[in-house]
Scaffold this motif. Structure first.
Motif, PDB file in Angstrom:
ATOM      1  N   GLY A  27       0.816  -1.209   0.000  1.00 25.90           N
ATOM      2  CA  GLY A  27       0.000   0.000   0.000  1.00 25.90           C
ATOM      3  C   GLY A  27       0.849   1.257   0.000  1.00 25.90           C
ATOM      4  O   GLY A  27       0.544   2.226  -0.708  1.00 25.90           O
ATOM      5  N   MET A  87       2.376   1.688  -3.490  1.00 28.37           N
ATOM      6  CA  MET A  87       1.352   2.159  -4.421  1.00 28.37           C
ATOM      7  C   MET A  87       1.086   3.648  -4.221  1.00 28.37           C
ATOM      8  O   MET A  87       0.934   4.413  -5.182  1.00 28.37           O
ATOM      9  CB  MET A  87       0.057   1.355  -4.230  1.00 28.37           C
ATOM     10  N   ALA A 104      -4.964   1.066  -1.613  1.00 28.57           N
ATOM     11  CA  ALA A 104      -3.675   1.401  -0.998  1.00 28.57           C
ATOM     12  C   ALA A 104      -3.872   2.103   0.338  1.00 28.57           C
ATOM     13  O   ALA A 104      -3.213   1.776   1.337  1.00 28.57           O
ATOM     14  CB  ALA A 104      -2.861   2.275  -1.945  1.00 28.57           C
ATOM     15  N   GLN A 155      -2.943   0.537   4.034  1.00 28.52           N
ATOM     16  CA  GLN A 155      -1.899   1.164   4.841  1.00 28.52           C
ATOM     17  C   GLN A 155      -2.436   1.690   6.163  1.00 28.52           C
ATOM     18  O   GLN A 155      -1.777   1.587   7.204  1.00 28.52           O
ATOM     19  CB  GLN A 155      -1.234   2.296   4.057  1.00 28.52           C
TER      20      GLN A 155
END
Length: 222
Positions: free
Chosen positions: A88, A91, A141, A145
């Motif tokens: 994540g 990205m 993402a 995260q």
């Protein structure tokens, strides 16, 4: 126990606000449309454009969250969650670099001066935003995260999604306010500067989160 509940709610509200702002901030087609309508039609027409974009983003956020909730049990162990957070972060970093390097004014079409209704401006912005399903990748993402998805906690998720709306609307309100204040000095270069600034912020945030994730793992194992 009540204190812990309030901390959880505050945490999900903060995460939702951050997600709403980060998803709305990049100067994509709808961001440029918002700026143009603010300049050509007035601030509230630009804000109506932001509301339409927010409605579309919420729909994609719900789709993303609904899909991820099915696999949360599979990624509930610390190691798998760590790798997901790393992915994540990467990205998000790639997205920030792409945003920084892109020129959003290159292929933009000028917004007409015919105002139309606020409702029309909202609906057209919704359609423009909804035509870009790649936004799901950004939501994935950010959700991964920030560990945004909380299975079997519908109240927490409701608060979280409402916070995403709040963050997005906060961004559009602030952007239209700023553009309205400097409308006489605003040109295409202003859009490019805003886009590069947003890209820089996303890059810095993603790097900080990436390093934090790595060092947290080290602290666990060492």
């Amino acid at each position: 126990m009540p204190f812990e509940f309030h901390i959880d709610i505050l945490d999900i509200i903060f995460k939702g606000l951050v997600i709403g702002i980060l998803v709305s901030a990049p100067m994509g087609p709808v961001g440029i449309l918002c700026v143009q309508r603010t300049l050509n039609k007035g601030r509230w027409y630009g804000f109506a454009t932001g509301i339409g974009a927010t409605a579309s983003d919420l729909l994609y956020a719900l789709i993303t969250g609904f899909g991820m909730s099915f696999v949360m049990d599979l990624i509930n162990n610390a190691q798998t969650r760590f790798y997901l957070q790393i992915i994540g972060s990467i990205m998000l970093l790639v997205f920030g670099i792409f945003s920084y390097r892109s020129n959003p004014t290159k292929n933009m079409r000028k917004s007409g001066k015919k105002k139309g209704t606020l409702w029309h401006n909202t609906v057209t912005a919704f359609l423009v935003t909804f035509s870009n399903p790649l936004i799901i990748i950004l939501f994935m993402a950010l959700f991964a995260q920030l560990a945004f998805i909380v299975p079997d906690h519908p109240l927490d998720m409701l608060v979280g999604y409402l916070s995403i709306i709040g963050g997005a609307l906060l961004w559009w309100y602030g952007l239209t306010w700023l553009i309205d204040k400097i409308r006489n000095k605003f040109e295409d270069t202003g859009i490019i500067i805003i886009n590069k600034a947003i890209g820089s912020v996303v890059i810095v945030i993603s790097v900080i989160i990436l390093l934090g994730t790595v060092f947290n793992l080290f602290s666990i194992h060492y």
